[in-house]
Design a protein around this motif. Structure first.
Motif: not given
Length: 394
Positions: A306-335
């Motif tokens: 959308t116009d509100a976010f097209r130039n403000r954000a992107q999709v990406g990956q991060w593999h140098a470490a990880d995030f607190d959110s990994v425990w939600f993913v492992r418990n199949k919780m939407p995050v």
């Protein structure tokens, strides 16, 4: 800026340290000022990952040193290899319970829903407030090598296990013995290199990593409570000991996950938003890839068109470490996991002495707050539009 200024004014916010405790008190005050119900949840943790690295590599070295004495040492070697594989692959490893343990706290603020229980939707806004030890491996243009370094280290550990088995069985002598000694020297060097930054320079100030994430979580919560949605239950979770191995977040998820209705709960994790471009994380992890394939992430990707976010954000990956959110993913919780990375795919200045307020760019912080609010409101609308399943047969 108020919370950014206050947190960054501290020298650091290391887990289970005096400054970490002071930061926790600040956060409790901020949450109380926002009319939240506030609680502090204690847990046990090492102060830094240095303790864990010494246990993992020290235990492995001990096992390898005992190989000529007793074949039973093979069990010790593979025990610490297994603990290492779990820990560096962002799965729970009992190594985090080894001595020395200290008390740290997760700070939680809640604005409960007022509507009927069956209609309530829960949103968890998470960010870690502790800061990382200085690390030689996270300097400029080095972050891309962190994942490969971890994989190489674990591969060498497995090689050491195979070499130990061969030596016990009498195969390849004396060359297999030379290999064992060489690997032992290598592991000792890894222990020194992996923790030298901490012993020489201490902790990072952590203005970007992660005072910005804390500020974004609190600002998003404030916006959501002002929407006055009766069915929305908002919970802010500010974790400690993330930099010791995601320990605070793991403690929180394990303590509360059985109370959550997965169909009516989502989480957003804010981590390191002070430089680069706001990034919706699709994949993370080291050996095992963590996939963020869930409804909040899909909604965020749609909003990026959308116009509100097209130039403000992107999709990406991060593999140098990880995030607190990994425990939600492992418990199949939407995050939804949000961070900021630059054009090279790095998080500038993390785990470095120049991660200070003067280098923070507020643009990705503001974008994260706007996107988080938009994701939650659209998620709430999608909940309302879901048709009831009829029990009447056609």
């Amino acid at each position: 800026m108020k919370i950014l200024n206050e947190l960054s004014a501290l020298p650091h916010r290391g887990a289970a340290t005096q400054h970490g405790a002071e930061a926790a008190r600040m956060l409790q005050t901020h949450l109380s000022d926002l009319a939240a119900t506030v609680r502090k949840e204690p847990f046990q943790t090492p102060k830094t990952y240095a303790t864990i690295v010494y246990w993992l590599l020290g235990g492995l070295l001990t096992g390898l040193a005992l190989i000529p004495v007793t074949g039973v040492a093979i069990g010790l070697v593979f025990y610490f290899i297994w603990l290492s594989c779990l820990y560096f692959n962002w799965r729970y490893s009992f190594i985090v319970k080894f001595p020395v343990q200290h008390t740290a706290h997760n700070i939680i603020g809640n604005w409960p829903a007022r509507g009927p229980l069956e209609n309530r939707q829960k949103v968890i806004l998470m960010a870690h407030y502790d800061t990382a030890p200085i690390s030689l491996f996270f300097g400029s243009n080095r972050q891309a090598n962190v994942r490969s370094s971890v994989i190489i280290m674990l591969s060498l550990m497995l090689l050491a296990g195979v070499a130990a088995l061969a030596e016990v069985s009498g195969a390849g002598s004396p060359y297999i013995t030379y290999l064992r000694y060489g690997l032992m020297a290598c592991f000792a060097g890894m222990a020194v290199a992996g923790t030298a930054g901490y012993w020489l320079k201490g902790y990072a100030n952590g203005a970007s990593d992660n005072a910005t994430g804390v500020a974004a979580a609190l600002a998003t919560a404030d916006r959501l409570r002002l929407l006055n949605l009766p069915d929305l239950d908002v919970e802010v979770v500010l974790t400690s000991a993330k930099e010791a191995g995601l320990i605070g977040a793991h403690t929180y998820v394990e303590a509360h996950k059985r109370k959550w209705n997965r169909a009516q709960t989502m989480a957003i994790n804010f981590d390191t938003l002070g430089a680069g471009k706001l990034t919706v994380v699709e994949k993370s992890g080291t050996i095992e890839t963590i996939h963020y394939d869930n409804e909040p992430t899909r909604i965020a990707r749609q909003l990026l068109e959308t116009d509100a976010f097209r130039n403000r954000a992107q999709v990406g990956q991060w593999h140098a470490a990880d995030f607190d959110s990994v425990w939600f993913v492992r418990n199949k919780m939407p995050v939804l996991a949000l961070c900021a990375v630059d054009t090279t795919g790095e998080m500038p200045r993390i785990h470095q002495s120049d991660d200070t307020l003067s280098h923070v760019d507020l643009a990705p912080v503001d974008a994260a707050i706007d996107l988080a609010e938009a994701v939650v409101t659209r998620w709430m609308m999608s909940r309302r539009k879901q048709p009831e399943i009829s029990n009447v047969q056609p």
